[in-house]
Design an enzyme around this catalytic site. Structure first.
Site, PDB file in Angstrom:
ATOM      1  N   ASP A   1       0.862  -1.191   0.000  1.00 17.69           N
ATOM      2  CA  ASP A   1       0.000   0.000   0.000  1.00 17.69           C
ATOM      3  C   ASP A   1       0.893   1.233   0.000  1.00 17.69           C
ATOM      4  O   ASP A   1       2.124   1.123  -0.044  1.00 17.69           O
ATOM      5  CB  ASP A   1      -0.963  -0.024   1.200  1.00 17.69           C
TER       6      ASP A   1
ATOM      7  N   HIS B   1      -2.796   3.212  -4.481  1.00 15.40           N
ATOM      8  CA  HIS B   1      -2.236   2.644  -3.240  1.00 15.40           C
ATOM      9  C   HIS B   1      -0.821   2.095  -3.463  1.00 15.40           C
ATOM     10  O   HIS B   1      -0.478   1.021  -2.973  1.00 15.40           O
ATOM     11  CB  HIS B   1      -3.154   1.525  -2.697  1.00 15.40           C
TER      12      HIS B   1
ATOM     13  N   GLU C   1      -9.650   2.639  -5.473  1.00 16.27           N
ATOM     14  CA  GLU C   1      -9.306   4.012  -5.085  1.00 16.27           C
ATOM     15  C   GLU C   1      -8.088   4.537  -5.839  1.00 16.27           C
ATOM     16  O   GLU C   1      -7.079   4.897  -5.239  1.00 16.27           O
ATOM     17  CB  GLU C   1      -9.058   4.064  -3.563  1.00 16.27           C
TER      18      GLU C   1
ATOM     19  N   TRP D   1      -8.637  -3.839   8.131  1.00 18.20           N
ATOM     20  CA  TRP D   1      -7.681  -2.797   7.736  1.00 18.20           C
ATOM     21  C   TRP D   1      -7.028  -2.253   8.992  1.00 18.20           C
ATOM     22  O   TRP D   1      -7.648  -2.251  10.065  1.00 18.20           O
ATOM     23  CB  TRP D   1      -8.404  -1.692   6.961  1.00 18.20           C
TER      24      TRP D   1
END
Ligand code: TNX
Length: 517
Positions: A172, A243, A310, A451
């Protein structure tokens, strides 16, 4: 008996009577039962100090695989003179052993000896099979690195709840956690950040300690083997094209170099959706092919998760390189560029006998028929995917994001997302009612996602994951009725016994009713 997850059927056959497992008990293990035999021996050696040598005849604990039972199903028959566990396959046998452990009582969840030298199995017949083939949990080891032992411990916890997929979120913006031999800077640089924001956007607090860590390829081999011993598949996630700032920090040429000076980008120290995404170039594509080649060597799972979530498109809109790409590839806009990127890896994985899975954003623009979708922004993506003939893992954030708080209150962790109680999770239904039977068959299963932006240690993860993961496991495994008809009171009553098991396992769950005032 308070089994969790609830089995299809359970009958007490001789109330009060039991099969005693002690120093004289032999294991009569048929072909295909090796993993379960090893695992059971470990469990009984732990608290009870019982050896379980091999042997046949009266008083034996028999293990069998019988293909006439279904996939992952099992039947357990306990009489005073004989206990027999039959699995439809090695996995079913192993899930049956999890039930057997619960029947032995909470001491069977301890490792330290209690000096009992015997354990008792009540006389029962259990017949059981899972509802879904994919019963998963995501562990985000990118936002906060969790050492190998934490992952191994979670594999044990998943197994105890008959969950069979560990989705490891390995990369990430805030960290790259997997050693890639060809690109050492991914972990030399990408695995470390200078400090960490405490909480999300509105927060002004920083944890000033450097944070980082990664798994060597040997670590991963150990994790994958440990999982396989427990009939669990480890699905790796390499998140692209968003990410990805940790990778860009290590190899600046992966970013949109004509828009930002990527040589100054650090491994990100704060959270949220991040504009610094991968450049849609051949350099990037080749780089990630090389990364994925090493990933395929390490992870035997059919599915490889490619992220796809995203990914803001501002840098691509501003970049001449990206614009030229659009022209070269005859694409209409940046969204099609993202689809092109994902479609490339979809094909690339298919050519190697694997299947791509990604977050529901990958639906924009069309997918290869065998690609699958993790539906996280509610049900809509999953419904659209199933209708288009794609397999789906249902993990809507409104129900099964276990980083979201389980109650409102000052003692709960930093607020992010929705409040989702134990009962909310218990009433989560992975198959939306609007799907036809044919479409619903594309729902491979469901997954709870942990998460870790605000979960900085295994103890914090335990608190958020439990007890909700137990409710989730029942949703994933058991044949529960429609949400409104589910008997949450009965589940809660069974949970009383389960908390004792979790105590024995050393799980720091949220206490029933919440922290004491
Ligand atoms: C959304 S789920 C994300 C994650 C965050 C999570 C926090 C998904 C595909 N993207 O990057 O960690 O929300 O709840």
């Amino acid at each position: 008996m308070d089994l969790i997850p609830a089995p299809r059927s359970l009958r007490r056959t001789e109330p009060g009577a039991a099969f005693v497992v002690d120093g004289r008990t032999r294991v009569d293990a048929g072909p295909g039962t090796e993993r379960t035999e090893r695992w059971l021996r470990g469990v009984l050696a732990g608290a009870f100090g019982v050896g379980l040598p091999p042997g046949e005849g009266a008083g034996a604990l028999a293990l069998r695989v019988d293909g006439s039972l279904g996939t992952e199903s099992y039947r357990l028959t306990v009489r005073p003179d004989r206990a027999e566990l039959v699995g439809g396959d090695p996995a079913g046998l192993f899930w049956g052993a999890q039930t057997l452990r619960q029947l032995l009582g909470p001491d069977a969840f301890r490792r330290a000896p209690i000096g009992a030298r015997e354990a008792r199995l009540p006389c029962v017949t259990v017949e059981d099979a899972p509802r879904f083939a994919w019963r998963g949990m995501l562990l985000d080891v990118a936002r906060h690195f969790m050492p190998k032992d934490v992952v191994l411990r979670y594999l044990d916890l998943l197994a105890a709840h008959k969950l069979n997929v560990l989705h490891l979120h390995l990369t990430d913006d805030q960290g790259w956690r997997l050693e890639i031999r060809r690109y050492p800077k991914l972990t030399e640089v990408g695995a470390w950040r200078t400090r960490t924001k405490v909480g999300l956007r509105e927060s002004t607090l920083w944890d000033e300690r450097p944070h980082g860590g990664y798994y060597t390829q040997d670590d991963i081999r150990e994790i994958v083997a440990y999982a396989a011993e427990r009939e669990i598949t480890v699905v790796p996630e390499i998140d692209v094209p968003g990410h990805s700032q940790a990778a860009i920090a290590a190899y600046p040429e992966l970013g949109n170099t004509d828009v930002v000076d990527t040589t100054t980008l650090p491994v990100l120290t704060s959270w949220g959706v991040n504009p610094n995404v991968l450049a849609p170039t051949d350099t990037t594509v080749r780089f990630y092919e090389n990364v994925l080649s090493e990933v395929l060597e390490l992870f035997p799972a059919t599915f490889v998760h490619i992220g796809g979530d995203e990914c803001p498109k501002e840098q691509w809109s501003a970049s001449l390189t990206a614009k030229n790409r659009l022209v070269d590839l005859e694409l209409a806009d940046e969204h099609e560029l993202q689809s092109w990127f994902i479609a490339h890896f979809d094909r690339w994985l298919a050519e190697r006998g694997r299947r791509l899975i990604g977050w529901d954003e990958i639906l924009q623009g069309g997918l290869a028929p065998k690609a699958a979708v993790s539906s996280w922004r509610g049900y809509a993506g999953g419904i659209a995917a199933a209708r288009a003939g794609h397999d789906v893992v249902m993990c809507p954030e409104q129900y099964v994001y276990l980083d979201h708080r389980q109650a409102d209150g000052p003692d709960e962790p930093v607020p992010i997302g929705f409040v989702r109680t134990l009962e909310d999770v218990y009433r989560f239904e992975p198959v939306p009612a609007e799907l036809t039977a044919q479409e619903a068959a594309h729902v491979m299963g469901t997954q709870a996602n942990v998460w870790t932006e605000v979960l900085d240690s295994v103890r914090a993860v335990d608190y958020m994951a439990f007890p909700r993961l137990a409710a989730f496991a029942e949703v994933a495994w058991s044949a529960l009725p429609a949400p409104a008809e589910r008997d949450f009171a009965a589940f809660s009553a069974r949970m009383r016994a389960h908390y004792v098991r979790l105590d024995a396992l050393g799980v720091e769950y949220r206490p029933p009713g919440g922290p004491r005032p």
